[in-house]
Design a protein around this motif. Structure first.
Motif, mmCIF file in Angstrom:
data_model
loop_
_atom_site.group_PDB
_atom_site.id
_atom_site.type_symbol
_atom_site.label_atom_id
_atom_site.label_comp_id
_atom_site.label_asym_id
_atom_site.label_seq_id
_atom_site.Cartn_x
_atom_site.Cartn_y
_atom_site.Cartn_z
ATOM 1 N N UNK A 186 0.850 -1.179 0.000
ATOM 2 C CA UNK A 186 0.000 0.000 0.000
ATOM 3 C C UNK A 186 0.890 1.235 0.000
ATOM 4 N N UNK A 187 0.357 2.361 -0.481
ATOM 5 C CA UNK A 187 1.138 3.599 -0.480
ATOM 6 C C UNK A 187 0.922 4.417 0.781
ATOM 7 N N UNK A 188 -0.153 4.138 1.511
ATOM 8 C CA UNK A 188 -0.473 4.882 2.722
ATOM 9 C C UNK A 188 -0.927 3.918 3.809
ATOM 10 N N UNK A 189 -0.388 4.130 5.009
ATOM 11 C CA UNK A 189 -0.785 3.328 6.161
ATOM 12 C C UNK A 189 -1.224 4.267 7.273
ATOM 13 N N UNK A 190 -2.338 3.974 7.895
ATOM 14 C CA UNK A 190 -2.781 4.725 9.064
ATOM 15 C C UNK A 190 -2.355 3.929 10.290
ATOM 16 N N UNK A 191 -1.655 4.609 11.201
ATOM 17 C CA UNK A 191 -1.142 3.947 12.396
ATOM 18 C C UNK A 191 -1.598 4.707 13.635
ATOM 19 N N UNK A 192 -1.644 4.026 14.753
ATOM 20 C CA UNK A 192 -2.019 4.671 16.010
ATOM 21 C C UNK A 192 -0.815 4.685 16.948
ATOM 22 N N UNK A 193 -0.876 5.535 17.936
ATOM 23 C CA UNK A 193 0.241 5.715 18.868
ATOM 24 C C UNK A 193 0.591 4.448 19.643
ATOM 25 N N UNK A 194 -0.369 3.564 19.821
ATOM 26 C CA UNK A 194 -0.094 2.362 20.618
ATOM 27 C C UNK A 194 0.854 1.384 19.929
ATOM 28 N N UNK A 195 1.147 1.565 18.635
ATOM 29 C CA UNK A 195 2.104 0.686 17.961
ATOM 30 C C UNK A 195 3.427 1.389 17.645
ATOM 31 N N UNK A 196 3.597 2.613 18.156
ATOM 32 C CA UNK A 196 4.858 3.340 17.932
ATOM 33 C C UNK A 196 5.976 2.728 18.749
ATOM 34 N N UNK A 197 7.205 2.754 18.334
ATOM 35 C CA UNK A 197 7.671 3.371 17.097
ATOM 36 C C UNK A 197 7.326 2.493 15.892
ATOM 37 N N UNK A 198 7.035 3.138 14.779
ATOM 38 C CA UNK A 198 6.664 2.417 13.568
ATOM 39 C C UNK A 198 7.876 2.292 12.652
ATOM 40 N N UNK A 199 7.960 1.192 11.965
ATOM 41 C CA UNK A 199 9.055 1.019 11.013
ATOM 42 C C UNK A 199 8.511 0.465 9.704
ATOM 43 N N UNK A 200 9.274 0.672 8.656
ATOM 44 C CA UNK A 200 8.923 0.193 7.329
ATOM 45 C C UNK A 200 10.033 -0.734 6.862
ATOM 46 N N UNK A 201 9.702 -1.900 6.348
ATOM 47 C CA UNK A 201 8.385 -2.514 6.281
ATOM 48 C C UNK A 201 7.855 -2.835 7.674
ATOM 49 N N UNK A 202 6.548 -2.912 7.754
ATOM 50 C CA UNK A 202 5.894 -3.114 9.041
ATOM 51 C C UNK A 202 6.087 -4.533 9.551
ATOM 52 N N UNK A 203 5.909 -4.696 10.837
ATOM 53 C CA UNK A 203 6.026 -6.012 11.477
ATOM 54 C C UNK A 203 5.036 -6.981 10.841
#
Length: 70
Positions: free
Chosen positions: A18-35
Motif C-alpha cells: 500500500x502507499x499509505x498506512x494509518x497507524x495509532x500511537x499504541x504501535x509506535x515506534x513504527x518502522x517500514x516494512x511493518x512487522x
C-alpha cells in the motif's frame, strides 16, 4: 523471477503493498516494512518519525505513514 523457496511465506503480509498506512500511537515506534511482513523482497527496516508532524514517508519506498490519533 522470485526464488521459489522464499516467494511465498505463509502468515506474512506482502511488504509495501500500500502507499499509505494509518497507524495509532499504541504501535509506535513504527518502522517500514511493518512487522509481520515478508522481508526477503523488501528494503532494509527503517524507523519512520511520525510523532513530530503526524505523518512521514519511508525514504526507501515512499510509503506514507499517518497517525490517526494525532
Amino acid at each position: 523471477m522470485p526464488n521459489p523457496k522464499t516467494a511465498t511465506q505463509e502468515g506474512l503480509d506482502t511488504p509495501n503493498d500500500s502507499n499509505t498506512y494509518e497507524v495509532s500511537r499504541d504501535i509506535l515506534p513504527i518502522h517500514c516494512p511493518m512487522a509481520g511482513s515478508s522481508l526477503w523482497d523488501s528494503h532494509p527496516q527503517v524507523y519512520i518519525p511520525v510523532e513530530a508532524t503526524g505523518s512521514a514517508k519511508c525514504p526507501y519506498c515512499g510509503c506514507e505513514y499517518r497517525l490517526v490519533d494525532f
